[in-house]
Scaffold this motif. Sequence first.
Motif, PDB file in Angstrom:
ATOM      1  N   VAL A 181      14.987   6.359  56.892  1.00  0.00           N
ATOM      2  CA  VAL A 181      15.545   5.895  55.619  1.00  0.00           C
ATOM      3  C   VAL A 181      15.440   4.375  55.511  1.00  0.00           C
ATOM      4  N   ILE A 182      15.834   3.668  56.577  1.00  0.00           N
ATOM      5  CA  ILE A 182      15.785   2.200  56.561  1.00  0.00           C
ATOM      6  C   ILE A 182      14.345   1.718  56.415  1.00  0.00           C
TER       7      ILE A 182
ATOM      8  N   ILE B 255       9.680  -0.510  53.160  1.00  0.00           N
ATOM      9  CA  ILE B 255       8.318  -0.311  52.637  1.00  0.00           C
ATOM     10  C   ILE B 255       8.315  -0.365  51.112  1.00  0.00           C
ATOM     11  N   LEU B 256       9.260   0.339  50.494  1.00  0.00           N
ATOM     12  CA  LEU B 256       9.324   0.342  49.026  1.00  0.00           C
ATOM     13  C   LEU B 256       9.683  -1.041  48.492  1.00  0.00           C
ATOM     14  N   TYR B 257      10.512  -1.774  49.219  1.00  0.00           N
ATOM     15  CA  TYR B 257      10.833  -3.147  48.800  1.00  0.00           C
ATOM     16  C   TYR B 257       9.561  -4.003  48.747  1.00  0.00           C
ATOM     17  N   ASP B 258       8.737  -3.931  49.788  1.00  0.00           N
ATOM     18  CA  ASP B 258       7.517  -4.733  49.821  1.00  0.00           C
ATOM     19  C   ASP B 258       6.561  -4.327  48.702  1.00  0.00           C
ATOM     20  N   GLU B 259       6.435  -3.020  48.473  1.00  0.00           N
ATOM     21  CA  GLU B 259       5.517  -2.559  47.425  1.00  0.00           C
ATOM     22  C   GLU B 259       6.000  -3.003  46.045  1.00  0.00           C
ATOM     23  N   ILE B 260       7.279  -2.828  45.766  1.00  0.00           N
ATOM     24  CA  ILE B 260       7.809  -3.225  44.450  1.00  0.00           C
ATOM     25  C   ILE B 260       7.742  -4.742  44.289  1.00  0.00           C
ATOM     26  N   TYR B 261       8.047  -5.483  45.364  1.00  0.00           N
ATOM     27  CA  TYR B 261       7.972  -6.954  45.306  1.00  0.00           C
ATOM     28  C   TYR B 261       6.557  -7.404  44.959  1.00  0.00           C
ATOM     29  N   ARG B 262       5.564  -6.830  45.619  1.00  0.00           N
ATOM     30  CA  ARG B 262       4.174  -7.203  45.350  1.00  0.00           C
ATOM     31  C   ARG B 262       3.756  -6.794  43.936  1.00  0.00           C
ATOM     32  N   PHE B 263       4.228  -5.634  43.497  1.00  0.00           N
ATOM     33  CA  PHE B 263       3.824  -5.140  42.177  1.00  0.00           C
ATOM     34  C   PHE B 263       4.385  -6.014  41.061  1.00  0.00           C
ATOM     35  N   LEU B 264       5.607  -6.527  41.232  1.00  0.00           N
ATOM     36  CA  LEU B 264       6.261  -7.316  40.187  1.00  0.00           C
ATOM     37  C   LEU B 264       6.099  -8.820  40.365  1.00  0.00           C
ATOM     38  N   SER B 265       5.574  -9.255  41.504  1.00  0.00           N
ATOM     39  CA  SER B 265       5.504 -10.685  41.789  1.00  0.00           C
ATOM     40  C   SER B 265       4.492 -11.394  40.877  1.00  0.00           C
ATOM     41  N   PRO B 266       4.873 -12.562  40.326  1.00  0.00           N
ATOM     42  CA  PRO B 266       3.922 -13.347  39.518  1.00  0.00           C
ATOM     43  C   PRO B 266       2.918 -14.123  40.381  1.00  0.00           C
ATOM     44  N   ASP B 267       3.184 -14.178  41.683  1.00  0.00           N
ATOM     45  CA  ASP B 267       2.292 -14.903  42.591  1.00  0.00           C
ATOM     46  C   ASP B 267       0.917 -14.241  42.591  1.00  0.00           C
ATOM     47  N   PRO B 268      -0.153 -14.998  42.293  1.00  0.00           N
ATOM     48  CA  PRO B 268      -1.508 -14.409  42.275  1.00  0.00           C
ATOM     49  C   PRO B 268      -1.883 -13.759  43.603  1.00  0.00           C
TER      50      PRO B 268
ATOM     51  N   VAL C  29      10.621  15.910  47.307  1.00  0.00           N
ATOM     52  CA  VAL C  29       9.487  15.556  48.168  1.00  0.00           C
ATOM     53  C   VAL C  29       8.270  15.165  47.320  1.00  0.00           C
ATOM     54  N   ILE C  30       7.958  15.951  46.299  1.00  0.00           N
ATOM     55  CA  ILE C  30       6.777  15.667  45.463  1.00  0.00           C
ATOM     56  C   ILE C  30       6.947  14.340  44.727  1.00  0.00           C
ATOM     57  N   PHE C  31       8.164  14.096  44.203  1.00  0.00           N
ATOM     58  CA  PHE C  31       8.410  12.816  43.535  1.00  0.00           C
ATOM     59  C   PHE C  31       8.219  11.656  44.509  1.00  0.00           C
ATOM     60  N   LEU C  32       8.748  11.786  45.721  1.00  0.00           N
ATOM     61  CA  LEU C  32       8.603  10.732  46.728  1.00  0.00           C
ATOM     62  C   LEU C  32       7.138  10.532  47.095  1.00  0.00           C
ATOM     63  N   TYR C  33       6.398  11.629  47.232  1.00  0.00           N
ATOM     64  CA  TYR C  33       4.969  11.538  47.544  1.00  0.00           C
ATOM     65  C   TYR C  33       4.216  10.777  46.452  1.00  0.00           C
ATOM     66  N   LEU C  34       4.473  11.152  45.192  1.00  0.00           N
ATOM     67  CA  LEU C  34       3.769  10.494  44.079  1.00  0.00           C
ATOM     68  C   LEU C  34       4.136   9.016  44.001  1.00  0.00           C
ATOM     69  N   PHE C  35       5.413   8.728  44.188  1.00  0.00           N
ATOM     70  CA  PHE C  35       5.864   7.341  44.076  1.00  0.00           C
ATOM     71  C   PHE C  35       5.237   6.472  45.162  1.00  0.00           C
ATOM     72  N   VAL C  36       5.325   6.916  46.415  1.00  0.00           N
ATOM     73  CA  VAL C  36       4.782   6.140  47.531  1.00  0.00           C
ATOM     74  C   VAL C  36       3.260   6.075  47.455  1.00  0.00           C
TER      75      VAL C  36
ATOM     76  N   SER D 134      -1.897   4.129  57.645  1.00  0.00           N
ATOM     77  CA  SER D 134      -0.435   4.196  57.532  1.00  0.00           C
ATOM     78  C   SER D 134       0.023   2.960  56.786  1.00  0.00           C
ATOM     79  N   VAL D 135       0.829   3.149  55.763  1.00  0.00           N
ATOM     80  CA  VAL D 135       1.234   2.029  54.927  1.00  0.00           C
ATOM     81  C   VAL D 135       2.071   1.015  55.705  1.00  0.00           C
ATOM     82  N   THR D 136       2.655   1.427  56.837  1.00  0.00           N
ATOM     83  CA  THR D 136       3.392   0.454  57.652  1.00  0.00           C
ATOM     84  C   THR D 136       2.466  -0.637  58.183  1.00  0.00           C
ATOM     85  N   LEU D 137       1.201  -0.298  58.387  1.00  0.00           N
ATOM     86  CA  LEU D 137       0.245  -1.286  58.896  1.00  0.00           C
ATOM     87  C   LEU D 137      -0.136  -2.309  57.840  1.00  0.00           C
ATOM     88  N   ASN D 138       0.241  -2.081  56.570  1.00  0.00           N
ATOM     89  CA  ASN D 138      -0.012  -3.048  55.494  1.00  0.00           C
ATOM     90  C   ASN D 138       1.122  -4.046  55.321  1.00  0.00           C
TER      91      ASN D 138
END
Length: 589
Positions: free
Chosen positions: A286-287, A292-305, A374-381, A396-400
């Motif tokens: 869970v943690i 992981i979702l924090y990093d993805e959302i941060y990158r998606f919304l960040s104005p930084d090029p 599960v399907i919603f989580l799969y699609l979102f991630v 593995s997305v952890t390696l990103n």
Amino acid sequence: MSKRNPTRLVNFSEESSPVPIIAHSLPATSHYGATNTSHPSYSSSLVEPVLDDSDVMMSESLGSQSSVNIRRKEAARIIGSSSKGGDYMDDNIESSYDVIPSGNTNKRQDHLTSDAQTLIHMVKGNVGTGLLALPLAIKNAGLAVGGICLLLLGIIATHCMLMLVDVAHKLTSRHTQFQTLNYAQTAEVATSEHTHNKRLVRAAGVVVNIFLIITQFGFCCVYFVFIADNLNQVFCSAFGVSLADKQQDAIHAWIAVIIIPIVVFCWIRNLESLSPFSIIANACIVISLIVILYDEIYRFLSPDPKFKAAALHPRNATTGEGIVMIPQSITTAALFFGNAIYSFEGIGMVLPLENKMKTPDHFKRVVYIGMAVVIFLYLFVGLLGYSVYGDAVDASVTLNLEENFERVGASIAFLIAKLFYAYAIFASFMLQFYVPMDFLEPPVTKGIDWLKEKFYLVYRYPNHHQLLNTALLLVFRTSLVLLVALFALALPDLSDLIALIGAVASSALALIFPPLLHLMVSVQRQHLPWHSQYSSSMVKQVAWMTKDVLIMLLGIVGMGLGTYASINGLVGYFKDDSNSPNICVNFMQ
């Protein structure tokens, strides 16, 4: 004259009996193991009942060959007592196996689970390493096609789970000697309705168990590579420490390091002893997912090029950069299938979960709710991960999760997330390993009992023969862990390994066997849709038969193409110079 001790030593022949044996160390039993208290040799006050005098006289009148046979029977009975808690069951397969497997009249457990507990198990059983590989799966199929196909596969997989439960219910209603059935037993009983050939009936269960073994050990093989990958990245980023100059060699070294703790923990034979590790693992997952979702959302919304989402940059035909909307080839589409179907790894636990529910009538509702989550989580991630990382997405997305000095707090959180997920997968390894042991260890135990009978080990070493049992079983478990580790060392490419396991085993268990069993149970010769008396429901029956056949064809085609694509990828991995330098930089320096 004083009374002799009830436990008597009977020497049938001085020359032919080098090892004295205990006469009748078991109570007289019926064929099914029930104690027969009316037998003259039984006495509840004695630790070990004795033979009647008439029996002893008859035994003494026999020749040496007969005494040998008697000793063997006595050894078999004593060993059966020590391994089965005192119950004796005739090992004559022909008499105890009447087409439909007997001796498997399972009953519901005393410790039953509530709807909420079953829901948690359902979600947890489907959220593993497959979830972290979904961004790569979406990359292989394209953002649009991948999202649609992942949704459809989730719906089909859920439908197949419910089909398997429905098949088990129909069989238990027809064959009332069964209260519950597992996956292999369901295949056996369904086959027994169409043939009286005992070998074919047993072969059906064996085939299902083989695919379960491949799936579970395949998961364990992926877990080895996953843990090694993440530990290598953590130690490189946090401490600048590498176990080898080349990346592939470093992965091999880390696999060698973690073999010892994994072997030790796989010696645990009591599933309840693993519960604390599983609880901690759930919290770690869970943690880690939050990070992981924090990093993805941060990158998606960040104005930084530098962090601008790849989704805002469609594929450039000239440079080849950006995201794709459709698969670029049949090979990438096949890899998507293998990765995606690997993610739906909960098919093997559907019947055990339903069998242990307090209210099994609510199981369908639990499956719908759990699989919707599960399907919603799969699609979102999956969709968000590919949109953020684009072509740079890893197996593995952890390696990103990149650590750098500009985001020290986030970088520390990334390291913790990788360590937490590595521990969670370590704990999951023990649970996944436990599943095949449930049906692999009984034959091994029988082999050990045969050795003890053959060489009279019970009598020669009365205080140590149980220690021999334990030692040989631990050697067996250790050998299997080492075998899995060897496969992980031979196939260190995480992405193609996941696709291979998904295509070979998961597709059969999740998409091929459930509709096949549904057809076998639902379609009898007299119930065929074109039969005259059932002509009124012909359209409906043809429709669901066609649906089952199409799902099986999807699984078969996906298995073939996915296996070919993943093996081809592994071959290409070894042909290329895949052993790139293992560059380690401490992000704090």
